[in-house]
Design an enzyme around this catalytic site. Structure first.
Site, short mmCIF file in Angstrom:
data_model
loop_
_atom_site.label_atom_id
_atom_site.label_comp_id
_atom_site.label_asym_id
_atom_site.label_seq_id
_atom_site.Cartn_x
_atom_site.Cartn_y
_atom_site.Cartn_z
N GLU A 108 0.62 -0.99 0.03
CA GLU A 108 -0.13 0.19 0.18
C GLU A 108 0.89 1.70 -0.20
O GLU A 108 0.46 2.26 -0.08
CB GLU A 108 -1.10 0.20 1.10
CG GLU A 108 -1.81 -1.58 1.27
CD GLU A 108 -2.66 -1.34 -0.03
OE1 GLU A 108 -3.62 0.21 -0.95
OE2 GLU A 108 -3.34 -2.63 -0.50
N ILE A 109 2.01 1.47 0.77
CA ILE A 109 3.11 2.37 0.51
C ILE A 109 3.05 2.50 -0.88
O ILE A 109 3.88 3.39 -1.36
CB ILE A 109 3.74 2.16 1.48
CG1 ILE A 109 3.20 2.72 2.44
CG2 ILE A 109 5.01 3.39 1.52
CD1 ILE A 109 4.07 2.41 4.57
#
Length: 163
Positions: free
Chosen positions: A134-135
């Site tokens: 997700e980052i």
């Protein structure tokens, strides 16, 4: 709470670097709830604001029903182990397409909650994979970029054919 439209690969928005969140208000809370509903509807275990065309550093994970949703604002990896793990990954923006990605097995990261309070945590194995995935998306790195060129091209071709 609203189920939002998810950007579909290869939408250029999936390559955009997201801006830090600066206002921890009702608008952010509503966005977080919309993300949760959209992720559950997709279905998926994680989703970023970028997946719905809002280019702010926010994502939600729901790794188990018992744990419930986890919200991460302005996340940043501080440290990653040399030891790696291989795990099947995919995206709500590319339903049905998955492949194995190698990532650090253990990470230390910091983030803010929906109220703006700072936190620092460690994650291992699947949780660490999800945090990194997700980052990456918040940094404009769609998960396919973690595959070799050959694997990526084969997967995209297969996905487009099935779509």
């Amino acid at each position: 709470m609203t189920v939002r439209t998810i950007l579909s690969y290869p939408d250029p928005g999936l390559s955009m670097i997201c801006e830090p969140v600066s206002s921890f208000d009702e608008t952010l809370s509503n966005l977080a709830q919309d993300l949760l509903e959209t992720m559950r509807d997709a279905p998926g275990v994680g989703i970023t604001a970028a997946h719905i065309g809002v280019f702010q550093r926010l994502f939600v994970l729901e790794l188990s029903a018992s744990q419930g949703p986890l919200y991460y604002v302005n996340p940043e990896i501080l440290w990653a182990s040399d030891e790696t793990i291989r795990h099947m990954e995919g995206s709500v923006s590319m339903p049905g397409a998955t492949d194995e990605v190698e990532r650090p097995r253990h990470v230390r990261f910091r983030y803010q909650d929906l109220s703006g309070n700072p936190h620092e945590e460690e994650a291992k194995d699947f949780h660490a994979v999800c945090i990194q995935h997700e980052i990456d998306q918040l940094d404009g790195i769609f998960w396919l970029k973690r595959l070799s060129r050959l694997k990526r091209e084969r997967l995209v071709k297969k996905w487009q054919k099935e779509k």
